[in-house]
Enzyme design. Structure first.
Site, mmCIF file in Angstrom:
data_model
loop_
_atom_site.group_PDB
_atom_site.id
_atom_site.type_symbol
_atom_site.label_atom_id
_atom_site.label_comp_id
_atom_site.label_asym_id
_atom_site.label_seq_id
_atom_site.Cartn_x
_atom_site.Cartn_y
_atom_site.Cartn_z
ATOM 1 N N SER A 592 0.847 -1.181 0.000
ATOM 2 C CA SER A 592 0.000 0.000 0.000
ATOM 3 C C SER A 592 0.892 1.243 0.000
ATOM 4 O O SER A 592 1.704 1.416 -0.908
ATOM 5 C CB SER A 592 -0.948 -0.041 1.201
ATOM 6 O OG SER A 592 -1.991 0.878 1.047
ATOM 7 N N HIS A 707 -8.020 -5.299 -1.227
ATOM 8 C CA HIS A 707 -6.795 -4.698 -0.699
ATOM 9 C C HIS A 707 -6.302 -5.394 0.566
ATOM 10 O O HIS A 707 -5.105 -5.446 0.819
ATOM 11 C CB HIS A 707 -7.043 -3.215 -0.415
ATOM 12 C CG HIS A 707 -5.800 -2.449 -0.065
ATOM 13 N ND1 HIS A 707 -4.826 -2.151 -0.993
ATOM 14 C CD2 HIS A 707 -5.379 -1.919 1.111
ATOM 15 C CE1 HIS A 707 -3.864 -1.462 -0.409
ATOM 16 N NE2 HIS A 707 -4.175 -1.318 0.860
#
Length: 733
Positions: A592, A707
């Site tokens: 990320s 994610h």
């Protein structure tokens, strides 16, 4: 966040140069005379950046060219990784850990019992279940299944992923279930009855979206969502709150608050505060102006919202009595008689009504105010509010501490709980009415212990201790400091073989953003697959995190971002200088925002590393705001549409800084097709450009999970096996 968009023609020679950085005892200097990279934009306007991008087709999530690229890259990567003789061993070990039935079930107070969401090999999608506290604390816990996600997915033919439940206090029998199709952040919401363990036929149902929802009462929700064209920000988040009554459609809901379409951050949020009996204390709306700044508005049914006189950088934790509990991330002078200025990082308890604009303070009843400011190299990591006290997690040089602050007739009283040193302290769910909270402690070599705290005693009653998942006797954890380019001391933890002799294969982990802290944590898959094989694990607490409070984060925002990269490089150099590892044996891992860090580290300091796992990353920082939901992070990185800000971003953006004539290590880039938080285009384009320049690399894209990578522990085991096979190939072979 609504900023002026201008065209920029910045000298490419200047912007192609990387910043000068000094790491440890070995300065690394890069000169401005070097020619710009071949794909560096001739000008930094959005049009100029787009014109220089030869891989725009890979931004189409399910586009034909993009999926053909993914398929070819996946085949090559699977051949290289799953074909390795270590893969099946690693996969089996990781799956045994992630699906083990002796894990500690994460508890949450649910009505008069305890709830838990559980995944294992039998139920990889998981079951939501409950038990009593006595049963939970016993050696033979009896669970009652509330909702079987595997069975639901099979029955409905959907790839459902459980994303939590919000239940209406105090009995908590009516719950809003969040279901994601494939693991995306966007969810479908359905009302569920815990007494019948069924979805309510005529209950609340919301279509897929990134909703912000709170119960107002049994028949009313406060909803911020997509209400149709023009009701979302450029980041795809809501800016309007409506009151939705049972039986109404979203089109029939009544608007109660409106921000602006140009707002930033993650969307307006309705927050409902209740006491332990479930009685309504207050309703507030948080309207984000950008990633970190937000207005706070109070609202009551039938009235207009009123803005509270709070700073824009503030976190709200709850209400105790008639007072709001908050922490401020900026210096603040409350406009309340008798209150002195408080500094950033302070915990404060402030009379709620005194924050209303235009209030006559002389008419307010006396209220015991309170504030607490941690000392240097310390910070507040978490806060829980009960009807009687505050439970506060503290970080002391990245080591966990725990305190209880009680409001007594004689004033506020602090008591410290005893926790083990060199560990992380995590606050779990809290029961406001009983004053109890779940507390976990763990370390790099110490499995988690779950305890129950009673604020009346501030003691910890151990409920469960997780068994060891790897042999920790072979390693030791130490904390060191590196000196960054501006002289700042950067702490980092090293977990290494006790009898280490010479440089060892080492993974350096970092994040450095969004005020997210990384204290010591037990990583069982890392211990089994890496430490037991003689590896070293390093965790760098670089600036951008929250380890030392808001200042530690704010020191590297926007134009100062390079300092976070310098911090990471300084730790790498310090590890080499100490002889813990060498460039041949040093690899890095980040995901990320950590993908920004790792991709930049590879392009700025390829000489320091021989491996990089770059997962779910942001990489194209000149177009990140164009890829959903990138514009919500402009407060962290800056706005590439503004010439001055585009200039500093272009100086580090790894996608634009790649060069064909640099000897980069063979990196492993990985992401997820269904990631709707960090767009997969970042990872795809970086891999494609590496390949076009002739650089060896691996790219793998999972097609489900989102994610968080938490949709399926069996799939997650394969993910970790791929990571560690790659790292072993690069650093151990």
């Amino acid at each position: 966040m609504n900023r002026l968009i201008l065209s920029a023609a910045i000298p490419a020679l200047l912007l192609g140069a990387c910043a000068t950085a000094q790491t440890g005892s070995a300065p690394v200097v890069q000169t401005a005379e070097r020619a710009p990279p071949p794909h560096f934009p001739a000008d930094l306007s959005p049009a100029g950046v787009r014109a220089a991008d030869d891989h725009l087709a890979l931004e189409q999530v399910d586009g034909a060219e993009a999926m053909a690229f993914v398929a070819a890259a996946n085949r090559a990567s699977l051949d290289a990784l799953t074909g390795d003789p270590r893969y099946e061993t690693f996969r089996g070990q990781a799956e045994a850990i992630l699906t083990a039935t002796d894990r500690i079930p994460a508890p949450a107070f649910l009505g008069d019992g305890i709830g838990n969401f559980w995944q294992d090999a039998t139920n990889p999608k998981g079951v939501w279940r409950r038990t009593t506290l006595d049963s939970y604390a016993s050696a033979d816990t009896q669970w009652e299944t509330l909702l079987d996600i595997d069975a639901l997915a099979r029955a409905e033919g959907r790839d459902w992923v459980f994303k939590g439940a919000a239940c209406l206090a105090p009995d908590e029998t009516r719950c809003l279930i969040n279901l994601s199709d494939g693991g995306k952040d966007a969810v479908v919401v359905r009302e569920f009855d815990l007494t019948t363990k069924t979805f309510i036929a005529d209950g609340f149902v919301l279509p897929e979206g990134k909703h912000r929802i709170s119960w107002l009462d049994q028949n009313t929700l406060l909803v911020a969502t997509d209400f149709g064209p023009g009701t979302l920000t450029e980041s795809g988040y809501p800016f309007i709150v409506k009151s939705l009554s049972r039986g109404q459609t979203l089109a029939q809901a009544t608007e109660v608050y409106r921000g602006e379409q140009g707002d930033g951050g993650y969307g307006v949020s309705p927050v409902v505060f209740r006491d332990g009996a479930g009685e309504l204390q207050a309703v507030v709306f948080r309207r984000p102006l950008d990633t970190f700044n937000a207005e706070t508005w109070a609202w009551s049914p039938g009235t207009a919202p009123r803005r509270l006189s709070l700073p824009d950088r503030v976190d709200l934790h709850g209400i105790i009595g008639d007072r709001l509990v908050l922490t401020v991330d900026q210096d603040w002078t409350p406009g309340i008689p008798g209150w002195q200025p408080v500094s950033a990082g302070t915990l404060a308890v402030v009379p709620f009504n005194a924050l209303m604009a235009g209030v006559d303070h002389s008419a307010l009843p006396p209220s015991r105010a309170f504030s607490f400011t941690p000392g240097p190299r310390r910070s507040i990591s978490d806060v829980r509010v009960t009807d009687q006290a505050l439970i506060v997690g503290l970080s002391d040089n990245v080591r966990g501490r725990l305190a209880v602050f009680s409001d007594t007739p004689g004033g506020w009283v602090r008591r410290d709980a005893t926790v083990s040193d060199n560990s992380a302290v995590g606050l779990g769910d809290v029961s406001r009415s009983s004053g109890r909270a779940f507390v976990s402690t763990q370390g790099f070599l110490t499995p988690p212990t779950l305890s129950l705290m009673d604020v009346g005693q501030a003691d910890l009653e151990v409920l469960r201790s997780a068994p060891a998942k790897f042999d920790a006797s072979t390693h030791v954890t130490e904390q060191f400091e590196a000196t960054s380019s501006d002289g700042t001391k950067i702490p980092y933890f090293v977990t290494r073989p006790r009898e280490q002799s010479g440089p060892a294969p080492t993974i350096l982990f970092g994040y450095g953003g969004f005020q997210v802290s990384f204290p010591p944590a037990y990583k069982p898959e890392m211990g089994k697959l890496w430490l037991e094989n003689g590896g070293v694990f390093v965790q760098a607490n670089i600036r951008g995190g929250g380890e030392f409070g808001p200042q530690w984060h704010q020191a590297v925002l926007n134009e100062n971002r390079q300092l976070a990269f310098d911090d990471f490089a300084a730790v790498a150099q310090d590890l080499i200088d100490r002889g813990i590892t060498s460039p041949r044996r040093l690899g890095i891992y980040g995901r990320s925002n950590g993908g920004v860090l790792t991709s930049v580290s590879i392009t700025q300091h390829p000489e320091l590393f021989n491996a990089a796992v770059i997962e779910s990353p942001l990489i194209d920082m000149l177009r990140y705001h164009e890829l959903p939901a990138g514009a919500s992070w402009i407060g962290e990185y800056g706005d590439p549409r503004i010439p001055e800000e585009a200039a500093w971003i272009a100086g580090y953006s790894a996608y634009q800084q790649l060069r064909p004539d640099v000897d980069y290590p063979r990196v492993y880039i990985t992401t997820n097709t269904r990631d709707d938080r960090v767009h997969p285009g970042h990872a795809r384009k970086f891999a494609a450009r590496l390949g076009a320049m002739g650089h060896d690399h691996l790219y793998y894209e999972e097609t489900a999970g989102g994610h968080s990578n938490d949709a399926d522990p069996v799939a997650n085991a394969r993910r970790w096996a791929r990571h560690y096979v790659y790292l072993a190939q690069q650093l151990m072979d």
